[in-house]
Design a protein around this motif. Structure first.
Motif, PDB file in Angstrom:
ATOM      1  N   ALA A  28      16.096  45.321 -22.938  1.00 29.03           N
ATOM      2  CA  ALA A  28      15.923  46.754 -22.721  1.00 29.03           C
ATOM      3  C   ALA A  28      16.549  47.522 -23.886  1.00 29.03           C
ATOM      4  N   HIS A  56      14.432  50.575 -12.708  1.00 26.02           N
ATOM      5  CA  HIS A  56      14.864  49.211 -12.981  1.00 26.02           C
ATOM      6  C   HIS A  56      15.088  48.452 -11.677  1.00 26.02           C
ATOM      7  N   LEU A  96      18.623  43.184 -15.534  1.00 25.31           N
ATOM      8  CA  LEU A  96      17.733  44.262 -15.111  1.00 25.31           C
ATOM      9  C   LEU A  96      16.304  43.908 -15.491  1.00 25.31           C
ATOM     10  N   THR A  98      12.588  46.195 -15.929  1.00 30.70           N
ATOM     11  CA  THR A  98      11.978  47.519 -15.836  1.00 30.70           C
ATOM     12  C   THR A  98      10.786  47.498 -14.894  1.00 30.70           C
ATOM     13  N   SER A 224      16.340  42.716 -19.242  1.00 27.21           N
ATOM     14  CA  SER A 224      17.465  43.023 -20.125  1.00 27.21           C
ATOM     15  C   SER A 224      18.172  41.727 -20.520  1.00 27.21           C
TER      16      SER A 224
END
Length: 233
Positions: A28, A56, A96, A98, A224
């Motif tokens: 990310a 997220h 994370l 998205t 991420s």
């Protein structure tokens, strides 16, 4: 009775979230960071200013290779999260992912005061389960996914709302039912639904009786970096 689980993640979405290995995913815009603020509380921070990112999905695991479990779907304005009261002397891994996609126009709902009568408490509530209704499939788009349209909210009783909408997307990973409470400044995810769903019921909490709701068709995106730390005593 609490029939609709909040931000519940269907099995198909859990498989989709875990399908790609971390090295194959772009990081990310701002890395995920974690800090042990008490021996058993983890605070997570991140930043992602890309306009196309709607929010997220925060996941965690207790082994480097997983399996990962979804903690929460979080709207784009949320950039911190506390994971409290964890097992001591355990290593936790976080990442994370998205999600993107358009939302419907909102509808505002005002429910009557009070709770269920004894008759309503014992009713079948056959309108509650998420389902795919015939005649609610709209024009299908490729990319980006088409926003849901014709969102309608029918008050079923003092605590219950039935939502229906037209599904205009052919490639969604699912739908998010989002809420902006009367005291809230922004929408936040309330429940996660499977692809192709166009109807679901909701049993409200007291603070949800007067609120605006909308439906988002979403697709999952990149992950991420992974952060990890070990809790204390």
């Amino acid at each position: 009775m609490r029939v609709l689980t909040r931000v519940a993640v269907p099995a198909a979405l859990i498989l989709a979230l875990s399908a790609c290995s971390a090295p194959q995913q772009a990081e990310a815009e701002r890395p995920l960071r974690a800090a042990l603020t008490t021996p058993t509380d983890v605070d997570l921070k991140w930043r992602d200013e890309r306009a196309a990112v709607a929010g997220h999905v925060l996941e965690f695991a207790t082994a480097a290779r997983g399996p990962y479990t979804v903690l929460q779907y979080l709207d784009r304005q949320v950039t911190t999260y506390r994971h409290p009261d964890l097992m001591p002397r355990t290593t936790f891994y976080y990442r994370l992912r998205t999600y993107r996609g358009p939302a419907s126009r909102p509808v505002h709902v005002d429910l009557p005061a009070g709770g269920w009568t004894a008759e309503e408490e014992n009713a079948d509530h056959d309108w509650l389960p998420a389902r795919t209704l015939p005649g609610h499939q709209g024009a299908r788009h490729a990319l980006p996914a088409g926003a849901p349209t014709d969102l309608r909210a029918v008050v079923k009783d003092a605590n219950g709302i039935l939502f229906t909408w037209t599904d205009n997307s052919a490639d969604e990973d699912g739908f998010l039912l989002e809420i902006r409470r009367q005291s809230g400044a922004a929408y936040e995810p309330l429940a996660v639904l499977d692809p192709d769903i166009n109807s679901t019921g909701l049993v409200t909490l007291p603070e949800e009786k007067h609120a605006s709701y909308r439906i988002r068709a979403f697709t999952l995106g990149e992950r991420s970096n992974v952060v990890h730390l070990t809790t204390g005593e």
